[in-house]
Enzyme design. Structure first.
Site, PDB file in Angstrom:
ATOM      1  N   ASN A   1       0.835  -1.209   0.000  1.00  0.00           N
ATOM      2  CA  ASN A   1       0.000   0.000   0.000  1.00  0.00           C
ATOM      3  C   ASN A   1       0.868   1.257   0.000  1.00  0.00           C
ATOM      4  O   ASN A   1       1.977   1.290   0.552  1.00  0.00           O
ATOM      5  CB  ASN A   1      -1.015   0.002   1.149  1.00  0.00           C
ATOM      6  CG  ASN A   1      -0.413  -0.180   2.527  1.00  0.00           C
ATOM      7  OD1 ASN A   1       0.643  -0.780   2.698  1.00  0.00           O
ATOM      8  ND2 ASN A   1      -1.086   0.350   3.524  1.00  0.00           N
TER       9      ASN A   1
ATOM     10  N   GLU B   1      -3.066  -4.330  -3.390  1.00  0.00           N
ATOM     11  CA  GLU B   1      -3.502  -5.174  -4.517  1.00  0.00           C
ATOM     12  C   GLU B   1      -3.383  -4.419  -5.837  1.00  0.00           C
ATOM     13  O   GLU B   1      -2.958  -4.965  -6.855  1.00  0.00           O
ATOM     14  CB  GLU B   1      -4.957  -5.605  -4.332  1.00  0.00           C
ATOM     15  CG  GLU B   1      -5.207  -6.469  -3.116  1.00  0.00           C
ATOM     16  CD  GLU B   1      -5.598  -5.644  -1.896  1.00  0.00           C
ATOM     17  OE1 GLU B   1      -4.992  -4.584  -1.649  1.00  0.00           O
ATOM     18  OE2 GLU B   1      -6.515  -6.088  -1.185  1.00  0.00           O
TER      19      GLU B   1
ATOM     20  N   CYS C   1     -10.590  -2.858  -4.956  1.00  0.00           N
ATOM     21  CA  CYS C   1      -9.581  -3.812  -5.446  1.00  0.00           C
ATOM     22  C   CYS C   1     -10.239  -5.035  -6.065  1.00  0.00           C
ATOM     23  O   CYS C   1      -9.750  -5.576  -7.057  1.00  0.00           O
ATOM     24  CB  CYS C   1      -8.634  -4.205  -4.322  1.00  0.00           C
ATOM     25  SG  CYS C   1      -7.524  -2.855  -3.879  1.00  0.00           S
TER      26      CYS C   1
HETATM   27  N1  THU Z   1      -5.606  -1.386   2.098  1.00  0.00           N
HETATM   28  C1  THU Z   1      -5.017  -2.228   1.188  1.00  0.00           C
HETATM   29  O1  THU Z   1      -3.819  -2.094   0.880  1.00  0.00           O
HETATM   30  N2  THU Z   1      -5.787  -3.184   0.628  1.00  0.00           N
HETATM   31  C2  THU Z   1      -7.113  -3.377   0.890  1.00  0.00           C
HETATM   32  O2  THU Z   1      -7.756  -4.217   0.262  1.00  0.00           O
HETATM   33  C3  THU Z   1      -7.774  -2.594   1.930  1.00  0.00           C
HETATM   34  C4  THU Z   1      -6.979  -1.485   2.496  1.00  0.00           C
HETATM   35  C5  THU Z   1      -4.782  -0.337   2.682  1.00  0.00           C
HETATM   36  C6  THU Z   1      -5.231   1.053   2.356  1.00  0.00           C
HETATM   37  C7  THU Z   1      -4.666   1.841   3.507  1.00  0.00           C
HETATM   38  O3  THU Z   1      -3.316   2.187   3.202  1.00  0.00           O
HETATM   39  C8  THU Z   1      -4.673   0.852   4.665  1.00  0.00           C
HETATM   40  O4  THU Z   1      -4.846  -0.435   4.088  1.00  0.00           O
HETATM   41  C9  THU Z   1      -5.801   1.096   5.672  1.00  0.00           C
HETATM   42  O5  THU Z   1      -7.020   1.153   5.033  1.00  0.00           O
END
Ligand code: THU
Length: 139
Positions: free
Chosen positions: A50, A63, A100
């Protein structure tokens, strides 16, 4: 075509790639680190983490970063997903978010998705996580 299930070796490689990617998270706002890895139809693995932003809504989930890494390497036209793994240092369940799921559906509507559910590791079809996804088909 996606496999009915992953081999134990493929599952392990995919989870290891997602876990390694988690270490590259940029998450100063949520402090939740997420790693994702995608397994392509040709057996290649691409990973992402992320990537948050001070303008919070611009943040990218792991993702989608992994999908973008695969598309950058292979070309989006050549990208077919067999499986996707998502890992997080958040202690609770961590299924892929709705946005995603939609992006993953573009490249692998039948892909297997691995994530931590209520009772440990889940391995489910994307079509079960996002039934009736939006897809543009001719005619
Ligand atoms: N996040 C992801 O990387 N994937 C997901 O499917 C849900 C959320 C991240 C976004 C943000 O940086 C952190 O998790 C908290 O929401």
């Amino acid at each position: 075509m996606s496999p009915v299930s992953l081999t134990p070796a493929a599952r392990r490689r995919l989870l290891e790639a997602a876990t390694a990617a988690l270490g590259k998270a940029y998450a100063p706002y949520s402090a939740i680190r997420v790693g994702a890895a995608v397994l392509t139809s040709e057996g290649r693995i691409f990973a992402g983490a992320n990537l948050e932003n001070a303008s919070y809504g611009l943040s990218l989930c792991a993702e989608r970063v992994a999908v973008a890494a695969a598309a950058a390497a292979l070309g989006g036209e050549n990208l077919r997903l067999q499986a996707v793994a998502v890992v997080s240092d958040h202690p609770g369940p961590f299924p892929p978010c709705g946005a995603c799921r939609q992006v993953l559906a573009e490249f692998g509507p039948e892909a297997l998705i691995l994530y931590r559910g209520e009772a440990g590791l889940e391995e489910v079809r994307l079509a079960d996580l996002l039934p009736r996804s939006f897809l543009l088909r001719p005619g």
